[in-house]
Motif scaffolding. Structure first.
Motif, PDB file in Angstrom:
ATOM      1  N   PRO A  33       0.757  -1.056  -0.456  1.00  8.32           N
ATOM      2  CA  PRO A  33      -0.245  -0.236   0.006  1.00  8.32           C
ATOM      3  C   PRO A  33       1.203   1.500  -0.187  1.00  8.32           C
ATOM      4  CG  PRO A  33      -1.306  -1.444   1.914  1.00  8.32           C
ATOM      5  CD  PRO A  33       0.558  -1.881   1.191  1.00  8.32           C
ATOM      6  N   ARG A  34       0.015   2.217  -0.883  1.00 10.65           N
ATOM      7  CA  ARG A  34       1.207   3.626  -0.356  1.00 10.65           C
ATOM      8  C   ARG A  34       0.175   4.341  -0.171  1.00 10.65           C
ATOM      9  NH1 ARG A  34       3.263   4.499  -6.733  1.00 10.65           N
ATOM     10  NH2 ARG A  34       4.042   5.915  -5.412  1.00 10.65           N
ATOM     11  N   PRO A  35       0.733   5.664   0.038  1.00  8.93           N
ATOM     12  CA  PRO A  35      -0.688   7.193   0.349  1.00  8.93           C
ATOM     13  C   PRO A  35      -0.950   8.048  -0.525  1.00  8.93           C
ATOM     14  CG  PRO A  35       1.766   6.570   1.718  1.00  8.93           C
ATOM     15  CD  PRO A  35       2.387   5.996   1.264  1.00  8.93           C
ATOM     16  N   LYS A  36      -1.983   8.191  -0.507  1.00  9.87           N
ATOM     17  CA  LYS A  36      -2.522   8.518  -1.493  1.00  9.87           C
ATOM     18  C   LYS A  36      -1.599   9.604  -1.793  1.00  9.87           C
ATOM     19  CE  LYS A  36      -6.706   7.834  -1.866  1.00  9.87           C
ATOM     20  NZ  LYS A  36      -9.278   8.973  -2.016  1.00  9.87           N
ATOM     21  N   ALA A  37      -1.162  10.420  -0.802  1.00  7.76           N
ATOM     22  CA  ALA A  37      -0.095  11.547  -1.428  1.00  7.76           C
ATOM     23  C   ALA A  37       1.277  11.609  -2.040  1.00  7.76           C
ATOM     24  CB  ALA A  37       0.501  12.757   0.085  1.00  7.76           C
ATOM     25  N   ASP A  38       1.724   9.754  -2.267  1.00  2.00           N
ATOM     26  CA  ASP A  38       2.548   9.895  -3.263  1.00  2.00           C
ATOM     27  C   ASP A  38       1.876   9.578  -4.975  1.00  2.00           C
ATOM     28  OD1 ASP A  38       4.148   9.259  -0.882  1.00  2.00           O
ATOM     29  OD2 ASP A  38       3.840   7.076  -2.092  1.00  2.00           O
ATOM     30  N   PHE A  39       0.601  10.517  -5.293  1.00  2.00           N
ATOM     31  CA  PHE A  39       0.158  10.237  -6.111  1.00  2.00           C
ATOM     32  C   PHE A  39      -0.266  11.675  -6.858  1.00  2.00           C
ATOM     33  CE2 PHE A  39      -0.612   6.097  -4.635  1.00  2.00           C
ATOM     34  CZ  PHE A  39      -0.446   5.222  -5.668  1.00  2.00           C
ATOM     35  N   GLU A  40      -0.388  11.822  -8.249  1.00  5.01           N
ATOM     36  CA  GLU A  40       0.001  13.236  -8.790  1.00  5.01           C
ATOM     37  C   GLU A  40      -1.409  13.454  -8.855  1.00  5.01           C
ATOM     38  OE1 GLU A  40       2.024  15.645 -11.555  1.00  5.01           O
ATOM     39  OE2 GLU A  40       4.104  14.255 -10.227  1.00  5.01           O
ATOM     40  N   GLN A  41      -2.559  12.661  -9.473  1.00 10.16           N
ATOM     41  CA  GLN A  41      -4.082  12.374  -9.607  1.00 10.16           C
ATOM     42  C   GLN A  41      -4.509  11.588  -9.663  1.00 10.16           C
ATOM     43  OE1 GLN A  41      -4.183  13.975 -14.665  1.00 10.16           O
ATOM     44  NE2 GLN A  41      -3.518  12.063 -14.949  1.00 10.16           N
ATOM     45  N   PHE A  42      -6.093  11.285  -9.519  1.00 10.47           N
ATOM     46  CA  PHE A  42      -6.525  10.024  -9.641  1.00 10.47           C
ATOM     47  C   PHE A  42      -7.126  10.263 -10.376  1.00 10.47           C
ATOM     48  CE2 PHE A  42      -5.209  11.617  -5.105  1.00 10.47           C
ATOM     49  CZ  PHE A  42      -5.103  10.758  -4.938  1.00 10.47           C
ATOM     50  N   ARG A  43      -8.376   9.420 -11.608  1.00  7.33           N
ATOM     51  CA  ARG A  43      -9.038   9.041 -12.169  1.00  7.33           C
ATOM     52  C   ARG A  43      -9.832   8.327 -11.575  1.00  7.33           C
ATOM     53  NH1 ARG A  43      -5.982   6.279 -17.824  1.00  7.33           N
ATOM     54  NH2 ARG A  43      -6.256   4.902 -16.010  1.00  7.33           N
ATOM     55  N   PRO A  44     -11.164   8.079 -12.477  1.00  5.35           N
ATOM     56  CA  PRO A  44     -12.731   7.584 -11.803  1.00  5.35           C
ATOM     57  C   PRO A  44     -12.305   5.849 -12.277  1.00  5.35           C
ATOM     58  CG  PRO A  44     -13.355   8.271 -13.239  1.00  5.35           C
ATOM     59  CD  PRO A  44     -11.724   9.356 -12.742  1.00  5.35           C
ATOM     60  N   LEU A  45     -12.788   4.660 -11.660  1.00  5.36           N
ATOM     61  CA  LEU A  45     -12.886   3.815 -12.167  1.00  5.36           C
ATOM     62  C   LEU A  45     -13.894   4.009 -12.927  1.00  5.36           C
ATOM     63  CD1 LEU A  45     -11.198   0.938 -12.740  1.00  5.36           C
ATOM     64  CD2 LEU A  45     -12.811   0.756 -10.511  1.00  5.36           C
ATOM     65  N   ASP A  46     -14.331   3.694 -14.773  1.00  6.45           N
ATOM     66  CA  ASP A  46     -15.175   3.555 -14.978  1.00  6.45           C
ATOM     67  C   ASP A  46     -14.640   2.844 -15.974  1.00  6.45           C
ATOM     68  OD1 ASP A  46     -17.278   5.386 -16.591  1.00  6.45           O
ATOM     69  OD2 ASP A  46     -16.674   5.526 -18.157  1.00  6.45           O
ATOM     70  N   PHE A  47     -15.829   1.361 -16.081  1.00  3.17           N
ATOM     71  CA  PHE A  47     -16.100   0.173 -17.048  1.00  3.17           C
ATOM     72  C   PHE A  47     -16.935   0.991 -17.861  1.00  3.17           C
ATOM     73  CE2 PHE A  47     -14.832  -1.920 -13.267  1.00  3.17           C
ATOM     74  CZ  PHE A  47     -14.205  -1.898 -13.496  1.00  3.17           C
ATOM     75  N   ARG A  48     -16.830   0.182 -19.239  1.00  5.76           N
ATOM     76  CA  ARG A  48     -17.714  -0.023 -20.229  1.00  5.76           C
ATOM     77  C   ARG A  48     -18.566  -0.615 -21.267  1.00  5.76           C
ATOM     78  NH1 ARG A  48     -13.247   1.201 -25.321  1.00  5.76           N
ATOM     79  NH2 ARG A  48     -12.417  -0.476 -24.090  1.00  5.76           N
ATOM     80  N   ASP A  49     -19.705  -0.009 -21.672  1.00  2.00           N
ATOM     81  CA  ASP A  49     -20.518  -1.244 -21.770  1.00  2.00           C
ATOM     82  C   ASP A  49     -20.437  -1.937 -23.072  1.00  2.00           C
ATOM     83  OD1 ASP A  49     -22.484  -0.251 -19.816  1.00  2.00           O
ATOM     84  OD2 ASP A  49     -23.023   1.126 -21.430  1.00  2.00           O
ATOM     85  N   PRO A  50     -20.834  -3.685 -22.703  1.00  2.00           N
ATOM     86  CA  PRO A  50     -19.929  -4.628 -23.548  1.00  2.00           C
ATOM     87  C   PRO A  50     -20.038  -4.023 -25.510  1.00  2.00           C
ATOM     88  CG  PRO A  50     -20.892  -5.382 -22.789  1.00  2.00           C
ATOM     89  CD  PRO A  50     -20.950  -4.026 -21.913  1.00  2.00           C
ATOM     90  N   ASP A  51     -21.493  -3.235 -25.809  1.00  2.00           N
ATOM     91  CA  ASP A  51     -21.218  -2.446 -27.002  1.00  2.00           C
ATOM     92  C   ASP A  51     -20.571  -1.686 -27.347  1.00  2.00           C
ATOM     93  OD1 ASP A  51     -22.145  -0.626 -25.976  1.00  2.00           O
ATOM     94  OD2 ASP A  51     -24.585  -0.746 -26.564  1.00  2.00           O
ATOM     95  N   GLU A  52     -20.015  -0.865 -25.865  1.00  3.43           N
ATOM     96  CA  GLU A  52     -18.819   0.131 -26.729  1.00  3.43           C
ATOM     97  C   GLU A  52     -17.236  -0.136 -26.635  1.00  3.43           C
ATOM     98  OE1 GLU A  52     -20.458   3.929 -23.969  1.00  3.43           O
ATOM     99  OE2 GLU A  52     -19.523   1.700 -22.587  1.00  3.43           O
ATOM    100  N   VAL A  53     -17.493  -1.858 -26.893  1.00  2.00           N
ATOM    101  CA  VAL A  53     -15.875  -2.707 -26.823  1.00  2.00           C
ATOM    102  C   VAL A  53     -16.356  -3.793 -27.635  1.00  2.00           C
ATOM    103  CG1 VAL A  53     -14.788  -3.889 -25.546  1.00  2.00           C
ATOM    104  CG2 VAL A  53     -15.714  -2.471 -23.878  1.00  2.00           C
ATOM    105  N   LEU A  54     -17.279  -3.936 -28.086  1.00  3.04           N
ATOM    106  CA  LEU A  54     -17.189  -5.605 -29.497  1.00  3.04           C
ATOM    107  C   LEU A  54     -18.003  -5.655 -30.351  1.00  3.04           C
ATOM    108  CD1 LEU A  54     -18.237  -7.877 -26.610  1.00  3.04           C
ATOM    109  CD2 LEU A  54     -15.594  -7.533 -27.383  1.00  3.04           C
TER     110      LEU A  54
END
Length: 87
Positions: A2-23
């Motif tokens: 594990p690492r402290p959040k302060a070690d990171f400059e930015q965060f991104r939301p965890l976003d999953f695409r729908d199957p019809d967007e991928v296949l």
């Protein structure tokens, strides 16, 4: 480890695409190809086994959560993967 959040400059939301967007709706894919597509890679791209395993760790749960969006076709042989496509 594990690492402290302060070690990171930015965060991104965890976003999953729908199957019809991928296949493509007219194409069937192995789970390995689906895993590559989820990462924006060419489905035929060669990967080392370790990388492929990490991609599968993401793809399999995504496919299970979206199971209603998929159909399955039996593999050609017992030692080959099956194929998945959009329902």
């Amino acid at each position: 480890m594990p690492r402290p959040k302060a070690d990171f400059e930015q965060f991104r939301p965890l976003d999953f695409r729908d199957p019809d967007e991928v296949l493509d709706e007219e194409t069937m894919y192995t789970v390995y190809e689906v895993a590559r597509l989820l990462q924006g890679l060419d489905p035929g791209r060669e990967l080392d086994a370790e990388t492929e395993n990490v991609l599968l760790d993401w793809a399999i749960p995504w496919m299970m959560v979206n199971a209603e969006a998929f159909v399955f076709a039996e593999p050609d042989a017992d030692d080959e993967p099956g194929y998945y496509g959009l329902a």
